[in-house]
Enzyme design. Structure first.
Site, PDB file in Angstrom:
ATOM      1  N   ILE A   1       0.840  -1.190   0.000  1.00 44.60           N
ATOM      2  CA  ILE A   1       0.000   0.000   0.000  1.00 44.60           C
ATOM      3  C   ILE A   1       0.880   1.246   0.000  1.00 44.60           C
ATOM      4  CG2 ILE A   1      -1.611   1.347   1.396  1.00 44.60           C
ATOM      5  CD1 ILE A   1      -2.866  -1.303   2.296  1.00 44.60           C
TER       6      ILE A   1
ATOM      7  N   ASP B   1      13.413   1.076  11.421  1.00 43.36           N
ATOM      8  CA  ASP B   1      12.701   0.085  12.214  1.00 43.36           C
ATOM      9  C   ASP B   1      12.206   0.837  13.438  1.00 43.36           C
ATOM     10  OD1 ASP B   1      11.877  -1.868  14.012  1.00 43.36           O
ATOM     11  OD2 ASP B   1      13.537  -3.232  13.578  1.00 43.36           O
ATOM     12  N   VAL B   2      10.896   1.062  13.532  1.00 43.77           N
ATOM     13  CA  VAL B   2      10.371   1.937  14.589  1.00 43.77           C
ATOM     14  C   VAL B   2      10.564   1.354  15.973  1.00 43.77           C
ATOM     15  CG1 VAL B   2       8.702   3.021  13.048  1.00 43.77           C
ATOM     16  CG2 VAL B   2       8.008   1.015  14.391  1.00 43.77           C
TER      17      VAL B   2
ATOM     18  N   ILE C   1       2.547   1.172   8.316  1.00 41.39           N
ATOM     19  CA  ILE C   1       3.199   0.035   8.961  1.00 41.39           C
ATOM     20  C   ILE C   1       2.314  -0.503  10.078  1.00 41.39           C
ATOM     21  CG2 ILE C   1       5.557   0.703   8.395  1.00 41.39           C
ATOM     22  CD1 ILE C   1       5.815   1.919  11.168  1.00 41.39           C
TER      23      ILE C   1
ATOM     24  N   ALA D   1       2.063  -7.820   4.343  1.00 40.48           N
ATOM     25  CA  ALA D   1       1.643  -7.616   5.721  1.00 40.48           C
ATOM     26  C   ALA D   1       0.303  -8.295   5.991  1.00 40.48           C
ATOM     27  CB  ALA D   1       1.545  -6.119   6.017  1.00 40.48           C
TER      28      ALA D   1
ATOM     29  N   ALA E   1       1.841  -7.371  14.536  1.00 43.00           N
ATOM     30  CA  ALA E   1       1.490  -8.060  15.777  1.00 43.00           C
ATOM     31  C   ALA E   1       2.143  -9.438  15.736  1.00 43.00           C
ATOM     32  CB  ALA E   1      -0.022  -8.199  15.926  1.00 43.00           C
TER      33      ALA E   1
ATOM     34  N   LYS F   1      -6.040  -0.929  15.774  1.00 42.36           N
ATOM     35  CA  LYS F   1      -6.413   0.048  14.754  1.00 42.36           C
ATOM     36  C   LYS F   1      -7.474   1.018  15.267  1.00 42.36           C
ATOM     37  CE  LYS F   1      -3.915  -1.253  11.126  1.00 42.36           C
ATOM     38  NZ  LYS F   1      -2.921  -0.372  10.471  1.00 42.36           N
TER      39      LYS F   1
ATOM     40  N   TYR G   1      -9.505 -10.899  12.384  1.00 43.29           N
ATOM     41  CA  TYR G   1      -8.678  -9.700  12.491  1.00 43.29           C
ATOM     42  C   TYR G   1      -8.138  -9.549  13.910  1.00 43.29           C
ATOM     43  CZ  TYR G   1      -7.001  -5.104  11.033  1.00 43.29           C
ATOM     44  OH  TYR G   1      -6.204  -4.030  10.713  1.00 43.29           O
TER      45      TYR G   1
ATOM     46  N   THR H   1      -1.337  -7.989   0.274  1.00 44.63           N
ATOM     47  CA  THR H   1      -0.004  -7.483   0.554  1.00 44.63           C
ATOM     48  C   THR H   1       0.717  -8.464   1.477  1.00 44.63           C
ATOM     49  OG1 THR H   1      -0.707  -6.261   2.519  1.00 44.63           O
ATOM     50  CG2 THR H   1      -0.855  -5.121   0.393  1.00 44.63           C
TER      51      THR H   1
END
Length: 275
Positions: A41, A85-86, A113, A216, A116, A183, A176, A214
């Site tokens: 995305i 890399d956060v 990004i 992810a 989990a 989210k 989910y 994707t």
């Protein structure tokens, strides 16, 4: 799914039809975080922003990811390509310091990004570990708040901070799981950041695409069933694509959305309307 997209293959598919629009975003500069390959995305966003005339900087997760991202950065003529890399202390600060030294100011930041741990993502929310929940929140939600903090002093009036969400933040979506509450927290953060940054004329949005194939998303349990559900239930009876997400992001970055902030905008073929 394959992650070996070439530098040139994905670009014409989402680039050529919009280069005719002209330089709607000419003079705007910004950062796109989350490109992993040509199906990302984040890549759809970067390609459309560039097609409409914006200058972009990209990040890559680590040395393993760099060979997949570097050719895309070259194809889009990205001014900067930086590691991020956060979860690693200091890396985000270094990214924004490089942006300050190179450009001085920013017009947009695109945050795409999320993460989990697999065991926590595939299990019930009630069974998730504290460590897994905190990691998901840090990478997927708090990192956007942190980016906003570093971006704030660089943002030009009218600038935009944009993150990616999903309908599972609003409704219970099978499988989910943990990412639903995460989210939801991200969307709430968007509203609060929009309020706090309005005085600086900085706008904040969440974009909520339908399910996309994707890398992810492939970590979600029973993802093929989620795809089938989206196609069958959405009024459009199809999946959206990364180009459609990118066009919405380009609109939000541009002047046409100057009167908007704090919103979650859906690009899912109408799926979120269906009971």
């Amino acid at each position: 799914m394959s992650h070996d997209n070439s530098a040139r293959d994905p670009l014409p598919k989402i680039w050529d039809e919009d280069t005719r629009v002209g330089d709607m975003l000419k003079g705007k500069r910004g950062l796109v975080v989350g490109v992993a390959n040509g199906d990302s995305i984040a890549f759809g966003c970067a390609a459309k922003l560039r097609a409409f005339g914006a200058e972009i900087a990209l990040t890559y997760l680590n040395d393993k990811a760099r060979p997949h991202v570097a050719p895309l950065a070259e194809a889009l003529d990205a001014r900067l390509l930086m590691p991020l890399d956060v979860s690693q202390p200091g890396q985000m600060q270094a990214v924004f310091e490089q942006l300050r030294e190179t450009w001085g100011t920013l017009d947009f930041v695109i945050h795409s990004i999320a993460f989990a741990p697999r065991d926590d993502l595939h299990g019930r929310v009630i069974d998730c570990s504290q460590a897994g929940f905190l990691q998901a929140m840090q990478v997927s939600c708090h990192s956007f708040i942190e980016m906003a903090r570093y971006a704030e002093p660089l943002m030009n009036p009218g600038g935009a901070l944009i993150t990616m969400s999903y309908h599972g933040a609003d409704k219970v979506v099978d499988h989910y799981n943990l990412m639903g509450p995460v989210k939801a927290a991200l969307q709430s953060s968007v509203r609060y950041l929009a309020s706090e940054l309005a005085e600086r004329q900085v706008r904040v949005f969440a974009v909520s695409p339908g399910p996309l194939r994707t890398r992810a998303a492939s970590g979600i349990d029973h993802f093929d069933a989620l795809i089938d559900m989206a196609i069958s239930r959405a009024p459009a009876h199809r999946l959206v694509d990364i180009a459609e997400v990118g066009r919405l992001v380009a609109f939000l970055v541009g002047g046409g959305a100057s009167g908007m902030t704090g919103d979650t905008l859906y690009v899912d073929g109408g799926l979120h309307h269906m009971a």
